[in-house]
Design an enzyme around this catalytic site. Sequence first.
Site, PDB file in Angstrom:
ATOM      1  N   ASP A   1      47.513  77.911  53.054  1.00 20.08           N
ATOM      2  CA  ASP A   1      48.994  78.402  53.496  1.00 20.08           C
ATOM      3  C   ASP A   1      49.679  79.171  52.516  1.00 20.08           C
ATOM      4  O   ASP A   1      50.590  79.818  52.551  1.00 20.08           O
ATOM      5  CB  ASP A   1      49.826  77.403  54.097  1.00 20.08           C
ATOM      6  N   HIS A   2      49.337  78.880  51.100  1.00 22.11           N
ATOM      7  CA  HIS A   2      50.028  79.435  49.896  1.00 22.11           C
ATOM      8  C   HIS A   2      49.356  80.576  49.581  1.00 22.11           C
ATOM      9  O   HIS A   2      50.007  81.687  49.420  1.00 22.11           O
ATOM     10  CB  HIS A   2      50.199  78.181  48.638  1.00 22.11           C
TER      11      HIS A   2
ATOM     12  N   ASP B   1      52.379  68.325  47.716  1.00 20.57           N
ATOM     13  CA  ASP B   1      53.356  69.476  47.726  1.00 20.57           C
ATOM     14  C   ASP B   1      54.691  68.920  47.868  1.00 20.57           C
ATOM     15  O   ASP B   1      54.846  67.686  48.558  1.00 20.57           O
ATOM     16  CB  ASP B   1      53.043  70.216  48.930  1.00 20.57           C
TER      17      ASP B   1
ATOM     18  N   ARG C   1      64.199  77.419  47.893  1.00 14.54           N
ATOM     19  CA  ARG C   1      64.321  77.497  46.463  1.00 14.54           C
ATOM     20  C   ARG C   1      64.725  78.734  46.234  1.00 14.54           C
ATOM     21  O   ARG C   1      64.129  79.825  46.812  1.00 14.54           O
ATOM     22  CB  ARG C   1      62.963  77.047  45.884  1.00 14.54           C
TER      23      ARG C   1
ATOM     24  N   SER D   1      59.054  72.067  42.257  1.00 16.34           N
ATOM     25  CA  SER D   1      57.447  71.927  42.917  1.00 16.34           C
ATOM     26  C   SER D   1      56.647  70.734  42.427  1.00 16.34           C
ATOM     27  O   SER D   1      57.160  70.229  41.311  1.00 16.34           O
ATOM     28  CB  SER D   1      56.683  73.024  42.788  1.00 16.34           C
TER      29      SER D   1
ATOM     30  N   ARG E   1      53.629  70.702  41.595  1.00 21.18           N
ATOM     31  CA  ARG E   1      52.331  71.519  40.970  1.00 21.18           C
ATOM     32  C   ARG E   1      52.000  70.839  39.632  1.00 21.18           C
ATOM     33  O   ARG E   1      52.826  70.729  38.833  1.00 21.18           O
ATOM     34  CB  ARG E   1      52.417  73.155  40.767  1.00 21.18           C
TER      35      ARG E   1
HETATM   36  C1  MIC Z   1      56.705  75.349  46.116  1.00 16.48           C
HETATM   37  O1  MIC Z   1      57.526  75.437  47.127  1.00 16.48           O
HETATM   38  O2  MIC Z   1      57.232  75.547  44.817  1.00 16.48           O
HETATM   39  C2  MIC Z   1      55.256  75.010  46.417  1.00 16.48           C
HETATM   40  C3  MIC Z   1      54.636  76.128  45.958  1.00 16.48           C
HETATM   41  O3  MIC Z   1      55.097  74.546  47.802  1.00 16.48           O
HETATM   42  C4  MIC Z   1      55.125  73.896  45.591  1.00 16.48           C
HETATM   43  C5  MIC Z   1      53.487  73.510  45.210  1.00 16.48           C
HETATM   44  C6  MIC Z   1      52.636  74.650  44.471  1.00 16.48           C
HETATM   45  O4  MIC Z   1      53.359  74.928  43.296  1.00 16.48           O
HETATM   46  O5  MIC Z   1      51.379  74.371  44.766  1.00 16.48           O
HETATM   47  C7  MIC Z   1      55.655  72.432  45.949  1.00 16.48           C
HETATM   48  O6  MIC Z   1      56.562  72.488  46.272  1.00 16.48           O
HETATM   49  O7  MIC Z   1      55.273  71.359  45.521  1.00 16.48           O
HETATM   50 FE1  SF4 Z   2      55.469  76.802  50.997  1.00 19.33          FE
HETATM   51 FE2  SF4 Z   2      56.489  75.344  49.211  1.00 19.33          FE
HETATM   52 FE3  SF4 Z   2      57.774  77.723  50.404  1.00 19.33          FE
HETATM   53 FE4  SF4 Z   2      57.465  75.379  51.824  1.00 19.33          FE
HETATM   54  S1  SF4 Z   2      58.508  75.811  49.907  1.00 19.33           S
HETATM   55  S2  SF4 Z   2      57.033  77.609  52.493  1.00 19.33           S
HETATM   56  S3  SF4 Z   2      55.462  74.623  50.920  1.00 19.33           S
HETATM   57  S4  SF4 Z   2      56.043  77.618  49.213  1.00 19.33           S
END
Ligand code: MIC
Ligand code: SF4
Length: 641
Positions: A64-65, A119, A379, A533, A535
């Site tokens: 999905d990312h 995540d 965010r 996140s 990550r």
């Molecule tokens: C995000 O919202 O920052 C992400 C991308 O979903 C991350 C995960 C990632 O960096 O792959 C998260 O929230 O953990």
């Molecule tokens: Fe995707 Fe992270 Fe954004 Fe949620 S907050 S939509 S999991 S990138």
Amino acid sequence: MGFTLAQKILKKHLVSGDLTPGSEIAIRIDQTLTQDATGTMASLQFEALGIPKVKTKRSVSYVDHNTLQTGFENADDHRYLQSVAAKYGIYFSRPGNGICHQVHLERFGMPGQTLLGSDSHTPTAGGLGMIAIGAGGLDVAVAMGGGSFHLAMPKICQVVLTGKLSPWVSAKDVILELLRRLTVKGGVGKIIEYAGPGLKSLSVPQRATITNMGAELGATTSIFPSDEVTREFLKLQKRPKDWKLLEADPNATYDEVIELDLSKIEPLIAQPHSPDNVIEVKKLRGTKVQQVAIGSCTNSSYTDLMTVARVLRKHGAHKDVSLCISPGSKQVLQNITANGGLADIISAGARVLECTCGPCIGMGQAPPSDAVSLRTFNRNFLGRSGTKSAQVYLCSPETAVAAAIYGEITDPRKLGAGVRIKAPTRFIIDDSMILPPSRRPDKVEIIRGPNIKPLPINEPLPDALSSSVLLQVEDNITTDHIMPAGAKILPLRSNIPAISEYVFSVVDAQFASRAKAAGGGFVVGGENYGQGSSREHAALAPMYLGIKAVMVKSFARIHQANLINFGILPLQFKVPADYDTISPGDRLELPNVKEELQADKPIRVKNTTKGREYLMQNPFSERQRAILIAGGLLNYTKQSA
Ligand code: MIC
Ligand code: SF4
């Protein structure tokens, strides 16, 4: 003494420890979730464990990312993940099927079970009465292999909801109100448990909006009881048997109680560049808006998008606003298509994107220079949208659509009588994009593309460390600062040497080259370092660049765990004011680090440039110490095998 709902579920899953706040517990994990941006690493790590099949009740791998396929990299990763899922007993949600948290809520979440996801917004499933926690990919890989998940037992904070939301005020405003009160650090070390008579007026997707953004409070997770509202939701999802009643004991005691009268909440908005920079929408009235983005795992449910569609049918979008909409899941898209909502959205001039994270993670739709962008996401960290000069605001779908219509920030109450979207009596449920694992795993071959590079492994901790401060940063540094995402960098998630070139690039473009030239070093930071996140690349890539320790005033939970997992020392000042006596470039020595760590003593740091000495806390559990000494969890696991 009675138990809170969170304590009840944790107690049922407890493998070791007790429920004393702050002490280390290990819990059994029923379900796991991975997504493609963290999942390739988690899969490589799972493969490295050498276990033939996942041992959870249910593991799901989502794509999905990383869906913008500007080269072979992402598509190769999708193929790799699909083959891993087929071979190791994992369900695979194909690209286009939806955002992991939305799909998991709809199709897999189970009241009373535990879910560990790679995540940070995994707590979304708390809207269904699960204990759902975000973690680094390595922790999730271990859980897929049947290992328990270790964490410090959180305090339990009860939020008692009374009253009912007014028209044009929605679940997003509830969590923005909590962010305004508690800040992005307010939930650290806590589980937020919702209760009270106001609960029954909130649907499961609304609850999920609230638990989703509990991540922005820094909370370990958030949870709602499983009640009649939950039962209705699961019935609509054709999963009535998955329901059970779950609530706190009436005499449960909480570490903290917050009261929130829903009827007093107004439309709210988070200003740049932090989700807790919240004020009333009416105070920003008249601010011109260039982009409105509706979607993400926070706000793209059926009701969210139907509300938007209903408003757009009456008004149409403003000519100066680029309006983009990304539905949370194929299920949402199919249902708003069937009842005409999508047609209204298209007629109004919206740009409809696929059912993925998309603009939320900077995968396309970067706003123009200096633009004001209103987003229903969770965010708004600096640069996350892909445009560093953009001003990103976070708000509800109601506030977003009002801005899309008027071309400026507008209190949605100006739109007149509220719209009421009733849940349909029948929902289209179609799981054709969820592939079950193969019945003949021995026949499945893992397909690896050239962008997938082997996982770098750290060295064991030496007796002493000596290096210089490569970078000093402020409070609330996010993992988006440490390891940015976006369309250019995300495709490198399976290639640590390549992605490490971008470490801290938002803050300091020279960081990676300086770190390499110096053969590594230290990073110094303020409060809540590593928020955001999950990550693990924010630990793995610095590790690859030779970062040995990060010295800060305080850490965010997931990032601290990731640093430990990859053998970087996460050190906290005993005296936070010591931070002010350090400057970038200072030479620091940790003459006895290994012995002090082992012996549970404070860790001494000598600043030879300034002629000072600092003491660092040693709050680690025995297991964490052993992991750090081994140079990370993979080395530790190999040693103990
Ligand atoms: C995000 O919202 O920052 C992400 C991308 O979903 C991350 C995960 C990632 O960096 O792959 C998260 O929230 O953990
Ligand atoms: Fe995707 Fe992270 Fe954004 Fe949620 S907050 S939509 S999991 S990138």
